[in-house]
Design a protein around this motif. Sequence first.
Motif, PDB file in Angstrom:
ATOM      1  N   VAL A  92       0.860  -1.190   0.000  1.00 40.89           N
ATOM      2  CA  VAL A  92       0.000   0.000   0.000  1.00 40.89           C
ATOM      3  C   VAL A  92       0.896   1.240   0.000  1.00 40.89           C
ATOM      4  CG1 VAL A  92      -1.883   1.214   1.137  1.00 40.89           C
ATOM      5  CG2 VAL A  92      -1.691  -1.280   1.371  1.00 40.89           C
ATOM      6  N   ASN A  93       0.839   2.003  -1.066  1.00 43.99           N
ATOM      7  CA  ASN A  93       1.728   3.156  -1.183  1.00 43.99           C
ATOM      8  C   ASN A  93       1.012   4.369  -1.776  1.00 43.99           C
ATOM      9  OD1 ASN A  93       4.498   2.046  -0.439  1.00 43.99           O
ATOM     10  ND2 ASN A  93       3.859   0.567  -1.993  1.00 43.99           N
ATOM     11  N   ALA A  94       1.522   5.540  -1.445  1.00 46.37           N
ATOM     12  CA  ALA A  94       1.081   6.793  -2.047  1.00 46.37           C
ATOM     13  C   ALA A  94       2.103   7.194  -3.108  1.00 46.37           C
ATOM     14  CB  ALA A  94       0.967   7.887  -0.989  1.00 46.37           C
ATOM     15  N   VAL A  95       1.600   7.785  -4.178  1.00 45.53           N
ATOM     16  CA  VAL A  95       2.479   8.190  -5.277  1.00 45.53           C
ATOM     17  C   VAL A  95       2.161   9.617  -5.691  1.00 45.53           C
ATOM     18  CG1 VAL A  95       3.051   7.821  -7.707  1.00 45.53           C
ATOM     19  CG2 VAL A  95       2.827   5.866  -6.175  1.00 45.53           C
ATOM     20  N   ASP A  96       3.204  10.407  -5.858  1.00 44.51           N
ATOM     21  CA  ASP A  96       3.102  11.747  -6.414  1.00 44.51           C
ATOM     22  C   ASP A  96       3.477  11.669  -7.892  1.00 44.51           C
ATOM     23  OD1 ASP A  96       3.241  14.429  -7.078  1.00 44.51           O
ATOM     24  OD2 ASP A  96       5.164  14.761  -6.075  1.00 44.51           O
ATOM     25  N   PRO A  97       2.532  11.898  -8.806  1.00 45.51           N
ATOM     26  CA  PRO A  97       2.876  11.857 -10.229  1.00 45.51           C
ATOM     27  C   PRO A  97       3.631  13.079 -10.698  1.00 45.51           C
ATOM     28  CG  PRO A  97       0.580  12.426  -9.955  1.00 45.51           C
ATOM     29  CD  PRO A  97       1.102  12.132  -8.573  1.00 45.51           C
ATOM     30  N   GLY A  98       3.789  14.064  -9.809  1.00 51.57           N
ATOM     31  CA  GLY A  98       4.448  15.306 -10.200  1.00 51.57           C
ATOM     32  C   GLY A  98       3.510  16.211 -10.972  1.00 51.57           C
ATOM     33  N   LEU A  99       3.950  17.425 -11.222  1.00 53.11           N
ATOM     34  CA  LEU A  99       3.145  18.359 -12.005  1.00 53.11           C
ATOM     35  C   LEU A  99       3.039  17.816 -13.425  1.00 53.11           C
ATOM     36  CD1 LEU A  99       1.667  21.075 -12.068  1.00 53.11           C
ATOM     37  CD2 LEU A  99       3.827  22.118 -12.790  1.00 53.11           C
ATOM     38  N   THR A 100       1.834  17.482 -13.821  1.00 52.04           N
ATOM     39  CA  THR A 100       1.601  16.770 -15.078  1.00 52.04           C
ATOM     40  C   THR A 100       0.649  17.561 -15.956  1.00 52.04           C
ATOM     41  OG1 THR A 100       1.919  14.674 -13.908  1.00 52.04           O
ATOM     42  CG2 THR A 100       0.876  14.555 -16.058  1.00 52.04           C
ATOM     43  N   ALA A 101       0.894  17.551 -17.244  1.00 55.61           N
ATOM     44  CA  ALA A 101       0.123  18.370 -18.191  1.00 55.61           C
ATOM     45  C   ALA A 101      -1.234  17.747 -18.485  1.00 55.61           C
ATOM     46  CB  ALA A 101       0.917  18.554 -19.473  1.00 55.61           C
ATOM     47  N   THR A 102      -2.132  17.843 -17.509  1.00 54.37           N
ATOM     48  CA  THR A 102      -3.467  17.279 -17.669  1.00 54.37           C
ATOM     49  C   THR A 102      -4.489  18.311 -18.140  1.00 54.37           C
ATOM     50  OG1 THR A 102      -3.855  17.652 -15.315  1.00 54.37           O
ATOM     51  CG2 THR A 102      -3.087  15.467 -15.968  1.00 54.37           C
ATOM     52  N   ALA A 103      -4.071  19.546 -18.332  1.00 49.13           N
ATOM     53  CA  ALA A 103      -4.959  20.607 -18.811  1.00 49.13           C
ATOM     54  C   ALA A 103      -4.174  21.530 -19.729  1.00 49.13           C
ATOM     55  CB  ALA A 103      -5.538  21.398 -17.628  1.00 49.13           C
ATOM     56  N   PRO A 104      -4.862  22.216 -20.662  1.00 45.39           N
ATOM     57  CA  PRO A 104      -4.177  23.125 -21.583  1.00 45.39           C
ATOM     58  C   PRO A 104      -3.389  24.196 -20.842  1.00 45.39           C
ATOM     59  CG  PRO A 104      -6.444  22.738 -22.291  1.00 45.39           C
ATOM     60  CD  PRO A 104      -6.316  22.122 -20.934  1.00 45.39           C
ATOM     61  N   GLY A 105      -2.198  24.478 -21.339  1.00 44.80           N
ATOM     62  CA  GLY A 105      -1.378  25.529 -20.770  1.00 44.80           C
ATOM     63  C   GLY A 105      -0.456  25.086 -19.660  1.00 44.80           C
ATOM     64  N   MET A 106      -0.613  23.861 -19.196  1.00 38.09           N
ATOM     65  CA  MET A 106       0.218  23.418 -18.077  1.00 38.09           C
ATOM     66  C   MET A 106       1.661  23.183 -18.475  1.00 38.09           C
ATOM     67  SD  MET A 106      -2.225  20.985 -15.727  1.00 38.09           S
ATOM     68  CE  MET A 106      -0.971  20.934 -14.431  1.00 38.09           C
ATOM     69  N   GLU A 107       1.888  22.905 -19.757  1.00 37.08           N
ATOM     70  CA  GLU A 107       3.265  22.727 -20.219  1.00 37.08           C
ATOM     71  C   GLU A 107       4.083  23.989 -19.965  1.00 37.08           C
ATOM     72  OE1 GLU A 107       0.583  22.205 -21.991  1.00 37.08           O
ATOM     73  OE2 GLU A 107       0.637  20.224 -22.950  1.00 37.08           O
ATOM     74  N   ALA A 108       3.435  25.144 -20.108  1.00 39.47           N
ATOM     75  CA  ALA A 108       4.123  26.421 -19.889  1.00 39.47           C
ATOM     76  C   ALA A 108       4.533  26.591 -18.429  1.00 39.47           C
ATOM     77  CB  ALA A 108       3.224  27.578 -20.322  1.00 39.47           C
ATOM     78  N   MET A 109       3.892  25.835 -17.529  1.00 43.61           N
ATOM     79  CA  MET A 109       4.232  25.888 -16.105  1.00 43.61           C
ATOM     80  C   MET A 109       5.330  24.887 -15.754  1.00 43.61           C
ATOM     81  SD  MET A 109       0.320  25.933 -14.666  1.00 43.61           S
ATOM     82  CE  MET A 109       0.878  25.676 -12.970  1.00 43.61           C
ATOM     83  N   GLY A 110       5.819  24.182 -16.774  1.00 42.72           N
ATOM     84  CA  GLY A 110       6.854  23.181 -16.528  1.00 42.72           C
ATOM     85  C   GLY A 110       6.322  21.788 -16.293  1.00 42.72           C
ATOM     86  N   ALA A 111       5.034  21.580 -16.565  1.00 45.25           N
ATOM     87  CA  ALA A 111       4.444  20.257 -16.346  1.00 45.25           C
ATOM     88  C   ALA A 111       5.014  19.239 -17.328  1.00 45.25           C
ATOM     89  CB  ALA A 111       2.930  20.332 -16.498  1.00 45.25           C
TER      90      ALA A 111
ATOM     91  N   MET B 288       2.826  -2.077 -10.069  1.00 46.41           N
ATOM     92  CA  MET B 288       3.486  -3.283 -10.560  1.00 46.41           C
ATOM     93  C   MET B 288       4.461  -3.885  -9.550  1.00 46.41           C
ATOM     94  SD  MET B 288       2.199  -3.865 -13.535  1.00 46.41           S
ATOM     95  CE  MET B 288       3.370  -5.006 -14.281  1.00 46.41           C
ATOM     96  N   LEU B 289       4.454  -3.416  -8.321  1.00 48.84           N
ATOM     97  CA  LEU B 289       5.375  -3.939  -7.311  1.00 48.84           C
ATOM     98  C   LEU B 289       5.140  -5.432  -7.053  1.00 48.84           C
ATOM     99  CD1 LEU B 289       5.330  -1.101  -4.630  1.00 48.84           C
ATOM    100  CD2 LEU B 289       7.269  -1.741  -6.088  1.00 48.84           C
ATOM    101  N   GLY B 290       6.220  -6.118  -6.742  1.00 41.03           N
ATOM    102  CA  GLY B 290       6.126  -7.520  -6.359  1.00 41.03           C
ATOM    103  C   GLY B 290       5.862  -7.661  -4.877  1.00 41.03           C
ATOM    104  N   PRO B 291       5.664  -8.899  -4.412  1.00 37.55           N
ATOM    105  CA  PRO B 291       5.357  -9.139  -2.994  1.00 37.55           C
ATOM    106  C   PRO B 291       6.428  -8.638  -2.031  1.00 37.55           C
ATOM    107  CG  PRO B 291       4.921 -11.091  -4.309  1.00 37.55           C
ATOM    108  CD  PRO B 291       5.647 -10.139  -5.200  1.00 37.55           C
ATOM    109  N   ASP B 292       7.653  -8.471  -2.508  1.00 42.61           N
ATOM    110  CA  ASP B 292       8.734  -7.992  -1.651  1.00 42.61           C
ATOM    111  C   ASP B 292       8.951  -6.488  -1.747  1.00 42.61           C
ATOM    112  OD1 ASP B 292       9.242 -10.597  -0.800  1.00 42.61           O
ATOM    113  OD2 ASP B 292      10.589 -10.977  -2.485  1.00 42.61           O
ATOM    114  N   GLY B 293       8.061  -5.801  -2.458  1.00 45.52           N
ATOM    115  CA  GLY B 293       8.217  -4.367  -2.637  1.00 45.52           C
ATOM    116  C   GLY B 293       7.891  -3.591  -1.383  1.00 45.52           C
ATOM    117  N   PRO B 294       8.174  -2.298  -1.393  1.00 48.57           N
ATOM    118  CA  PRO B 294       7.922  -1.461  -0.210  1.00 48.57           C
ATOM    119  C   PRO B 294       6.434  -1.267   0.037  1.00 48.57           C
ATOM    120  CG  PRO B 294       8.546  -0.105  -2.081  1.00 48.57           C
ATOM    121  CD  PRO B 294       8.733  -1.528  -2.519  1.00 48.57           C
ATOM    122  N   THR B 295       6.099  -0.911   1.255  1.00 49.18           N
ATOM    123  CA  THR B 295       4.714  -0.590   1.599  1.00 49.18           C
ATOM    124  C   THR B 295       4.698   0.524   2.640  1.00 49.18           C
ATOM    125  OG1 THR B 295       2.573  -1.541   2.231  1.00 49.18           O
ATOM    126  CG2 THR B 295       4.505  -2.304   3.462  1.00 49.18           C
ATOM    127  N   GLY B 296       3.631   1.299   2.614  1.00 52.07           N
ATOM    128  CA  GLY B 296       3.501   2.397   3.561  1.00 52.07           C
ATOM    129  C   GLY B 296       4.341   3.608   3.226  1.00 52.07           C
TER     130      GLY B 296
END
Length: 228
Positions: free
Chosen positions: A175-194, A209-217
Amino acid sequence: MTDTALVTGAGRGIGREVARQLAAAGLHIVATARTAAVAEAVALEVRGTPLVLDVADPASIVSAAESVRELDVLVSNAAAYPDWQATALTVDLDDVELAWRTNVLGPWRLARAFAPALARSANARIVNVTSGSGSHGDPQFGLGAGAGMAPYAVTKAAANALTRKLAAALPGARVNAVDPGLTATAPGMEAMGARPVAEGAASVVWAAMLGPDGPTGGFFRDGRPHPW
């Protein structure tokens, strides 16, 4: 046997690209959206299964969980994006309540509802798509970066904390949290460095895609620990 991944908010942006990348990796995708038409369109694209699911609606979550008996990956991607300029003093508290229902209670209810299906997996994974805005360690968008984005930042910080507690409650899962980073999901976001949507989605797919030995938390970006 092919793993099955359920992706919330699969109708567009990062969610749609996560569904595509996981399908390309050989997983069967349960593509969810708030309307049948959108869910069916994505499912057709990835040769998966459509499912109507509104993460802000507890009844919708219960209904969706009843239709999924076996599950290997739960990607909680759907999110609410209140006014970016809002501060803790100026924000409409109705917007805060919506963000809380979607960004915190949504992943919480999903994890509880789908826990029985995930328990049948030999390698269960839950990925909560959060944000560096909910971190003390992100210099650009984090909690110390100014007064703006208050409802989004606070709910994402809570989602990060929820992830840690879910990991402790589900010791057999990753079970993990992930930050995808600033991503260009809307027009003009590329100009912000997305960065391109495919790159943000790949950050999420790594945890899915982590395996059973991957990190959690943990809290990650691009496969590397991200500061809390």
